[in-house]
Design a protein around this motif. Structure first.
Motif, PDB file in Angstrom:
ATOM      1  N   ARG A   1     -18.305 -57.431   8.369  1.00  0.00           N
ATOM      2  CA  ARG A   1     -19.203 -57.881   9.440  1.00  0.00           C
ATOM      3  C   ARG A   1     -19.662 -59.311   9.194  1.00  0.00           C
ATOM      4  NH1 ARG A   1     -24.875 -57.621  11.151  1.00  0.00           N
ATOM      5  NH2 ARG A   1     -24.826 -57.687  13.433  1.00  0.00           N
ATOM      6  N   LYS A   2     -19.909 -59.674   7.950  1.00  0.00           N
ATOM      7  CA  LYS A   2     -20.296 -61.054   7.659  1.00  0.00           C
ATOM      8  C   LYS A   2     -19.189 -62.023   8.074  1.00  0.00           C
ATOM      9  CE  LYS A   2     -23.479 -60.068   3.849  1.00  0.00           C
ATOM     10  NZ  LYS A   2     -23.720 -60.109   2.395  1.00  0.00           N
ATOM     11  N   ALA A   3     -17.936 -61.634   7.838  1.00  0.00           N
ATOM     12  CA  ALA A   3     -16.819 -62.482   8.258  1.00  0.00           C
ATOM     13  C   ALA A   3     -16.770 -62.592   9.778  1.00  0.00           C
ATOM     14  CB  ALA A   3     -15.499 -61.909   7.724  1.00  0.00           C
ATOM     15  N   ALA A   4     -17.064 -61.492  10.470  1.00  0.00           N
ATOM     16  CA  ALA A   4     -17.070 -61.508  11.931  1.00  0.00           C
ATOM     17  C   ALA A   4     -18.203 -62.393  12.456  1.00  0.00           C
ATOM     18  CB  ALA A   4     -17.203 -60.081  12.465  1.00  0.00           C
ATOM     19  N   LEU A   5     -19.381 -62.333  11.830  1.00  0.00           N
ATOM     20  CA  LEU A   5     -20.500 -63.170  12.247  1.00  0.00           C
ATOM     21  C   LEU A   5     -20.234 -64.650  11.960  1.00  0.00           C
ATOM     22  CD1 LEU A   5     -23.520 -60.945  11.141  1.00  0.00           C
ATOM     23  CD2 LEU A   5     -22.790 -61.460  13.478  1.00  0.00           C
ATOM     24  N   ARG A   6     -19.512 -64.941  10.893  1.00  0.00           N
ATOM     25  CA  ARG A   6     -19.135 -66.338  10.626  1.00  0.00           C
ATOM     26  C   ARG A   6     -18.240 -66.859  11.740  1.00  0.00           C
ATOM     27  NH1 ARG A   6     -19.213 -64.735   5.075  1.00  0.00           N
ATOM     28  NH2 ARG A   6     -17.010 -64.126   5.137  1.00  0.00           N
ATOM     29  N   ALA A   7     -17.360 -65.995  12.238  1.00  0.00           N
ATOM     30  CA  ALA A   7     -16.504 -66.394  13.362  1.00  0.00           C
ATOM     31  C   ALA A   7     -17.349 -66.623  14.617  1.00  0.00           C
ATOM     32  CB  ALA A   7     -15.442 -65.323  13.618  1.00  0.00           C
ATOM     33  N   MET A   8     -18.357 -65.768  14.846  1.00  0.00           N
ATOM     34  CA  MET A   8     -19.237 -65.952  16.007  1.00  0.00           C
ATOM     35  C   MET A   8     -20.015 -67.262  15.906  1.00  0.00           C
ATOM     36  SD  MET A   8     -18.993 -63.493  18.276  1.00  0.00           S
ATOM     37  CE  MET A   8     -20.477 -63.822  19.207  1.00  0.00           C
TER      38      MET A   8
ATOM     39  N   LYS B   1     -19.048 -69.986  14.811  1.00  0.00           N
ATOM     40  CA  LYS B   1     -18.188 -71.152  15.072  1.00  0.00           C
ATOM     41  C   LYS B   1     -18.122 -71.503  16.556  1.00  0.00           C
ATOM     42  CE  LYS B   1     -16.821 -71.413  10.740  1.00  0.00           C
ATOM     43  NZ  LYS B   1     -17.276 -72.533   9.871  1.00  0.00           N
ATOM     44  N   ILE B   2     -18.579 -70.603  17.421  1.00  0.00           N
ATOM     45  CA  ILE B   2     -18.474 -70.857  18.869  1.00  0.00           C
ATOM     46  C   ILE B   2     -19.840 -71.172  19.492  1.00  0.00           C
ATOM     47  CG2 ILE B   2     -16.342 -69.543  19.188  1.00  0.00           C
ATOM     48  CD1 ILE B   2     -19.534 -67.908  20.264  1.00  0.00           C
ATOM     49  N   LEU B   3     -20.839 -71.437  18.660  1.00  0.00           N
ATOM     50  CA  LEU B   3     -22.163 -71.771  19.170  1.00  0.00           C
ATOM     51  C   LEU B   3     -22.128 -73.078  19.942  1.00  0.00           C
ATOM     52  CD1 LEU B   3     -24.383 -70.827  16.076  1.00  0.00           C
ATOM     53  CD2 LEU B   3     -24.147 -69.569  18.228  1.00  0.00           C
ATOM     54  N   THR B   4     -22.930 -73.143  20.990  1.00  0.00           N
ATOM     55  CA  THR B   4     -22.987 -74.350  21.814  1.00  0.00           C
ATOM     56  C   THR B   4     -23.847 -75.415  21.134  1.00  0.00           C
ATOM     57  OG1 THR B   4     -24.959 -73.624  23.008  1.00  0.00           O
ATOM     58  CG2 THR B   4     -22.819 -72.921  23.883  1.00  0.00           C
ATOM     59  N   VAL B   5     -23.823 -76.612  21.684  1.00  0.00           N
ATOM     60  CA  VAL B   5     -24.626 -77.715  21.152  1.00  0.00           C
ATOM     61  C   VAL B   5     -26.113 -77.367  21.182  1.00  0.00           C
ATOM     62  CG1 VAL B   5     -25.321 -80.112  21.537  1.00  0.00           C
ATOM     63  CG2 VAL B   5     -22.913 -79.464  21.773  1.00  0.00           C
ATOM     64  N   ASN B   6     -26.551 -76.725  22.253  1.00  0.00           N
ATOM     65  CA  ASN B   6     -27.958 -76.361  22.375  1.00  0.00           C
ATOM     66  C   ASN B   6     -28.370 -75.340  21.323  1.00  0.00           C
ATOM     67  OD1 ASN B   6     -28.391 -78.011  24.639  1.00  0.00           O
ATOM     68  ND2 ASN B   6     -27.663 -76.420  26.030  1.00  0.00           N
ATOM     69  N   GLU B   7     -27.508 -74.369  21.065  1.00  0.00           N
ATOM     70  CA  GLU B   7     -27.822 -73.356  20.058  1.00  0.00           C
ATOM     71  C   GLU B   7     -27.815 -73.958  18.656  1.00  0.00           C
ATOM     72  OE1 GLU B   7     -24.675 -70.967  21.343  1.00  0.00           O
ATOM     73  OE2 GLU B   7     -25.870 -69.766  22.727  1.00  0.00           O
TER      74      GLU B   7
ATOM     75  N   HIS C   1     -16.634 -66.463  25.192  1.00  0.00           N
ATOM     76  CA  HIS C   1     -17.193 -66.767  23.869  1.00  0.00           C
ATOM     77  C   HIS C   1     -16.671 -65.799  22.812  1.00  0.00           C
ATOM     78  CE1 HIS C   1     -19.810 -69.953  25.075  1.00  0.00           C
ATOM     79  NE2 HIS C   1     -20.593 -69.202  25.831  1.00  0.00           N
ATOM     80  N   VAL C   2     -16.748 -64.510  23.111  1.00  0.00           N
ATOM     81  CA  VAL C   2     -16.393 -63.533  22.098  1.00  0.00           C
ATOM     82  C   VAL C   2     -14.881 -63.528  21.840  1.00  0.00           C
ATOM     83  CG1 VAL C   2     -16.112 -61.523  23.640  1.00  0.00           C
ATOM     84  CG2 VAL C   2     -16.930 -61.195  21.295  1.00  0.00           C
ATOM     85  N   ARG C   3     -14.068 -63.835  22.863  1.00  0.00           N
ATOM     86  CA  ARG C   3     -12.625 -63.908  22.635  1.00  0.00           C
ATOM     87  C   ARG C   3     -12.261 -65.112  21.766  1.00  0.00           C
ATOM     88  NH1 ARG C   3      -9.530 -60.215  24.688  1.00  0.00           N
ATOM     89  NH2 ARG C   3     -10.263 -58.919  26.431  1.00  0.00           N
ATOM     90  N   CYS C   4     -12.961 -66.219  21.977  1.00  0.00           N
ATOM     91  CA  CYS C   4     -12.747 -67.392  21.105  1.00  0.00           C
ATOM     92  C   CYS C   4     -13.107 -67.055  19.666  1.00  0.00           C
ATOM     93  CB  CYS C   4     -13.572 -68.576  21.593  1.00  0.00           C
ATOM     94  SG  CYS C   4     -12.968 -69.334  23.104  1.00  0.00           S
ATOM     95  N   ALA C   5     -14.222 -66.348  19.496  1.00  0.00           N
ATOM     96  CA  ALA C   5     -14.644 -65.959  18.154  1.00  0.00           C
ATOM     97  C   ALA C   5     -13.632 -65.004  17.522  1.00  0.00           C
ATOM     98  CB  ALA C   5     -16.018 -65.297  18.215  1.00  0.00           C
TER      99      ALA C   5
ATOM    100  N   PHE D   1     -13.930 -55.584  16.846  1.00  0.00           N
ATOM    101  CA  PHE D   1     -14.640 -56.823  16.532  1.00  0.00           C
ATOM    102  C   PHE D   1     -15.954 -56.910  17.317  1.00  0.00           C
ATOM    103  CE2 PHE D   1     -15.545 -61.263  17.606  1.00  0.00           C
ATOM    104  CZ  PHE D   1     -15.662 -61.826  16.340  1.00  0.00           C
ATOM    105  N   VAL D   2     -15.883 -56.592  18.605  1.00  0.00           N
ATOM    106  CA  VAL D   2     -17.086 -56.666  19.447  1.00  0.00           C
ATOM    107  C   VAL D   2     -18.143 -55.686  18.953  1.00  0.00           C
ATOM    108  CG1 VAL D   2     -17.994 -56.266  21.769  1.00  0.00           C
ATOM    109  CG2 VAL D   2     -15.827 -57.468  21.474  1.00  0.00           C
ATOM    110  N   LYS D   3     -17.715 -54.462  18.626  1.00  0.00           N
ATOM    111  CA  LYS D   3     -18.678 -53.471  18.136  1.00  0.00           C
ATOM    112  C   LYS D   3     -19.234 -53.875  16.771  1.00  0.00           C
ATOM    113  CE  LYS D   3     -18.354 -50.700  21.609  1.00  0.00           C
ATOM    114  NZ  LYS D   3     -19.518 -50.517  22.517  1.00  0.00           N
ATOM    115  N   LEU D   4     -18.400 -54.478  15.962  1.00  0.00           N
ATOM    116  CA  LEU D   4     -18.812 -54.855  14.613  1.00  0.00           C
ATOM    117  C   LEU D   4     -19.880 -55.939  14.634  1.00  0.00           C
ATOM    118  CD1 LEU D   4     -18.151 -54.326  11.594  1.00  0.00           C
ATOM    119  CD2 LEU D   4     -16.581 -56.268  11.720  1.00  0.00           C
ATOM    120  N   VAL D   5     -19.703 -56.967  15.455  1.00  0.00           N
ATOM    121  CA  VAL D   5     -20.679 -58.057  15.471  1.00  0.00           C
ATOM    122  C   VAL D   5     -22.020 -57.600  16.052  1.00  0.00           C
ATOM    123  CG1 VAL D   5     -18.983 -59.919  15.550  1.00  0.00           C
ATOM    124  CG2 VAL D   5     -19.839 -58.943  17.701  1.00  0.00           C
TER     125      VAL D   5
END
Length: 585
Positions: free
Chosen positions: A421-428, A430-436, A516-520, A569-573
């Motif tokens: 799950r930590k690896a999955a969250l690291r992938a998430m 990476k797709i954060l926007t500039v505002n986030e 977003h989630v598909r990019c992650a 992946f979606v359920k894991l994150v």
């Protein structure tokens, strides 16, 4: 502390009707008639009675206190099903028990004989020798507020406000504890420029006196009405920034206000650009990390959905701010009905409209800001600190983003997660926007990373100590540090900090969630995905090797190469538990 209400009984209309009459009336008219009869039945059963404690409750429908309804009419007498049970009835009952306005034989919680209550608070008894009471400046259902002057000392003649709470109206142990807690919270929250300043509490045989700063500029509600209900975007920002700032401060100290509304914000002076002050912490409570409150309090138009579901924390205040922001920008309430039952149904089910004027003429950023505050799912709702970093207001008047209590909840979840799950969250992350990323950069800087650019548990402890009010510093810092014990032998660089504090539920609330989630997932496929058998996946997630769990997890793994599927992946994150898996199964 808070009142634990009993589970609401199944309820229905209070008298039988001719089923042919039901068929002839349109459904909408039928529901309105049921709501009106609920109101009338409540008024017949017990007349509204003022609470013994709080002088500043709004006279809104949420504070009308009524007794129990008559038993529900059996469903078999109707050709059509009932409208949804009124959520107002068990709220009335909970408020009535809290305020001691139900008859002894009707109360489900025995509060004891009023004459036997200990109404000694240990406050100073020298109010009359120190202050001269002046004219009344405000009155609620449960007390009143007066101006007063100091009788002696260097500040002789200095004006203050005095909240007078008659002891005769404290008819329950809960009411007495509410007053005690209000004073404790006012002491704990000293020091913020947008909080009314607390001076001292006194008592005598008849009253409790809470001495505070005198704000002479009037209520925010009065200014809204004087403007015809509409603020320009810039003028609305000036108000909302101050509200968010003080609420973020309260939440960091572990206090949830629970009754945020325009009536509970006063201007310090009559000047147009006067500082705004939050008042009335009579309904407020302390909340620990991971603790949820369940007593139903607040004002009908501003109450959050999760409060009606009786499981909530600091996010409920943010919802109320969203309602205030909506009113400031368009001059009308986002949720409205003719009865309190209708208001609660609207809060639970309806979506606020952004199609009618003036919304089409307002900026997209303003609409996005309000929508993200009024998310019915509190996990998707912005925190007060996040709202201050939103593009709509973050550049207004050099707005500073405060330390966010939400960080510690997310970091705790991350530290307890499996390596997968930590690896999955690291992938998430990476797709954060500039505002986030702007928000996370501000939060990371507030945690004061060392020269190596990393934060440790010690960094966090030092940063928290600087941000906490003196009276709650020791206990609050200790609670938060204990919740992050998994960081004891760890250090987080900025990249891992982003992974630890990314809010998947908030990203899910955005319009482009699927992209977003598909990019992650594509990033996860390259960097973190690996072959895994069901037994290993169940073990990583801390689940018992039961057949139902394995049947569900079977869909999480691709049959071609044994790696985690997109669904997995979606359920894991999102984070999983045995309970959530059993629901999915």
């Amino acid at each position: 502390m808070g009142l634990c209400s009993s589970k609401p009984a199944e309820e229905g209309p209070s008298r039988e009707r001719n089923p042919h009459e039901e068929d002839e009336a349109p459904k909408k008219k039928k529901e309105e008639r049921v709501e009106e009869e609920e109101e009338e039945e409540g008024k017949r059963s017990i007349k509204p009675s003022p609470s013994p404690v709080f002088p500043f409750y709004s006279p809104s429908p949420a504070h009308s206190l009524f007794g129990k309804s008559t038993p529900a009419t059996p469903r078999k007498f109707f050709k059509r099903p009932f409208p949804p049970p009124s959520p107002a009835k068990h709220i009335r009952a909970a408020l009535a028990r809290r305020h001691g306005s139900v008859k002894p034989n009707e109360a489900s919680l025995a509060e004891g004989d009023c004459a036997g209550l200990d109404k000694k608070f240990g406050f100073s008894r020298h109010f009359a020798s120190n202050y001269e009471l002046g004219e009344e400046v405000g009155r609620g259902h449960f007390g009143y507020t007066c101006s007063a002057k100091l009788r002696k000392g260097e500040l002789k003649g200095h004006k203050v406000a005095v909240k007078v709470i008659p002891k005769a109206k404290m008819t329950t142990a809960i009411a007495v504890e509410d007053v005690r807690r209000e004073v404790k919270i006012l002491k704990a929250l000293s020091g913020h420029p947008n909080l009314v300043q607390f001076y001292e509490a006194y008592e005598d045989d008849d009253n409790v006196y809470i001495v505070m700063e005198l704000c002479e500029g009037g209520e925010l509600l009065d200014r809204i009405l004087s403007r015809g209900g509409k603020y320009s975007e810039d003028d609305a920002k000036a108000v909302i920034v101050q509200i968010l700032s003080v609420v973020a401060f309260c939440h960091l100290q572990g206090v949830v206000h629970r009754d945020l509304k325009p009536e509970n914000f006063l201007f310090a002076t009559k000047e147009e650009n006067s500082v705004l002050k939050a008042i009335d912490f009579g309904l407020s409570d302390f909340v620990k990390p991971d603790e949820r409150l369940n007593d139903i309090v607040g004002s009908a138009y501003y109450v959050a959905p999760e409060v009606l579901h009786r499981s909530y924390t600091t996010e409920a205040d943010v919802w109320s701010i969203g309602v205030v922001a909506y009113i400031l920008l368009c001059g009308s309430r986002p949720f409205w009905a003719r009865t309190e039952s209708g208001i609660f149904r609207a809060v639970l089910k309806a979506e606020p409209t952004f199609d009618e004027p003036p919304w089409p003429s307002l900026s997209n950023e303003a609409k996005d800001f309000v929508k993200r505050l009024l998310s019915k799912d509190p996990r998707r709702r912005m925190s007060a600190a996040q709202a201050l970093s939103h593009p709509w207001i973050r550049n207004y008047n050099d707005t500073k983003v405060p330390l966010d209590v939400l960080l510690f909840k997310l970091m705790k979840s991350y530290m307890r997660s499996s390596p997968l799950r930590k690896a999955a969250l690291r992938a998430m992350s990476k797709i954060l926007t500039v505002n986030e990323l702007f928000y996370l950069e501000e939060q990371y800087a507030l945690l004061e990373p060392g020269r190596n650019g990393c934060i440790s548990l010690e960094n966090i402890k030092v940063a928290l100590t600087k941000k906490m009010a003196d009276t709650v510093k020791e206990s609050r810092v200790n609670d938060l540090v204990i919740s992050l014990s998994g960081l004891q032998y760890r250090k987080l660089d900025f990249d891992e900090f982003c992974a630890a504090t990314v809010s998947v539920h908030q990203i899910e609330g955005l319009d482009r969630w699927e992209q977003h989630v598909r990019c992650a997932y594509e990033i996860f496929e390259k960097d973190g995905n690996r072959a895994i058998v069901i037994e290993e996946l169940a073990s990583e997630l801390g689940l018992s090797p039961s057949v139902p769990v394995h049947a569900v997890l079977h869909d999480w793994i691709r049959h071609t190469d044994g790696k985690l599927s997109f669904l997995g992946f979606v359920k894991l994150v999102h984070g999983v538990s045995s309970r959530s898996l059993s629901k999915l199964h």
